[in-house]
Design a protein around this motif. Sequence first.
Motif, PDB file in Angstrom:
ATOM      1  N   PHE A 183       0.823  -1.208   0.000  1.00 57.27           N
ATOM      2  CA  PHE A 183       0.000   0.000   0.000  1.00 57.27           C
ATOM      3  C   PHE A 183       0.860   1.262   0.000  1.00 57.27           C
ATOM      4  O   PHE A 183       0.494   2.261  -0.637  1.00 57.27           O
ATOM      5  N   GLU A 184       1.988   1.236   0.670  1.00 55.83           N
ATOM      6  CA  GLU A 184       2.889   2.384   0.662  1.00 55.83           C
ATOM      7  C   GLU A 184       3.428   2.638  -0.746  1.00 55.83           C
ATOM      8  O   GLU A 184       3.537   3.797  -1.181  1.00 55.83           O
ATOM      9  N   VAL A 185       3.753   1.569  -1.456  1.00 57.79           N
ATOM     10  CA  VAL A 185       4.253   1.690  -2.828  1.00 57.79           C
ATOM     11  C   VAL A 185       3.181   2.316  -3.723  1.00 57.79           C
ATOM     12  O   VAL A 185       3.464   3.230  -4.516  1.00 57.79           O
ATOM     13  N   LEU A 186       1.941   1.845  -3.591  1.00 60.92           N
ATOM     14  CA  LEU A 186       0.850   2.396  -4.390  1.00 60.92           C
ATOM     15  C   LEU A 186       0.618   3.871  -4.062  1.00 60.92           C
ATOM     16  O   LEU A 186       0.406   4.696  -4.959  1.00 60.92           O
ATOM     17  N   ASN A 187       0.667   4.194  -2.788  1.00 59.74           N
ATOM     18  CA  ASN A 187       0.444   5.572  -2.357  1.00 59.74           C
ATOM     19  C   ASN A 187       1.536   6.497  -2.889  1.00 59.74           C
ATOM     20  O   ASN A 187       1.263   7.613  -3.357  1.00 59.74           O
ATOM     21  N   ASN A 188       2.777   6.033  -2.840  1.00 58.12           N
ATOM     22  CA  ASN A 188       3.891   6.837  -3.337  1.00 58.12           C
ATOM     23  C   ASN A 188       3.820   7.032  -4.850  1.00 58.12           C
ATOM     24  O   ASN A 188       4.142   8.109  -5.363  1.00 58.12           O
TER      25      ASN A 188
END
Length: 220
Positions: free
Chosen positions: A35-40
């Motif tokens: 989810f952090e990767v998608l958000n970034n």
Amino acid sequence: MNESKSSEEIFEDAHEALVMMNLYDSAVKQLALKFEVLNNEFKVLYARNPIHHIEKRVKSFGSIAAKLLKKGLPVTLKEAKSKVNDIAGVRVVCHYIDDVYSVAQMLERQKDIEIIKRQDYIKHPNYNGYRSLHLDIRVPVYLSDRTEYVMAEIQLRTIAMDFWASLEHDIRYKADKSKLPEGINEEMYECADKIADIDRQMQDMYKRITQAQNAQESEA
């Protein structure tokens, strides 16, 4: 059930219990990273983040045992792995309702994620007014000598939904239910509806502001 009990006091094999908990802890870390990767990526491509924050947790030994006992099942590691789907949990709190569904679709497209169950409590609120999108998933965890497939529960909701759910949990689960004033359940549902209306209104305002900005930029 005393949740402060150690694995030795609850499960039959203390070492295996710790191995199991490390597996679930690895799963929530891996999911949170996704989810952090998608958000970034969203930040880079669209100059905004759909996700406000991410929470992760692994149920305690006591909570797992209590859930097994509630289901009338023996308190064993085998039963925990096969019958308790939410030992690993990740909560993704988004800004707007559309963000919830967008982030869910991004995750569902990932080929190493298997969706086991999808419950949409946003379109179909729970009996008490609870709103959230739940995904029961299976995710691979790559260990030193093998790959384990782990069940986890993902909850996706807006900031407004999270606000209501947090206070509802504090009132309903921490208070003595027998001493709750009459009509509290109805008021809870009414508050959930009001917050949902505000959620939709805030999203609508955001869309109109974005459309106005885009129109100005295209005219420039």
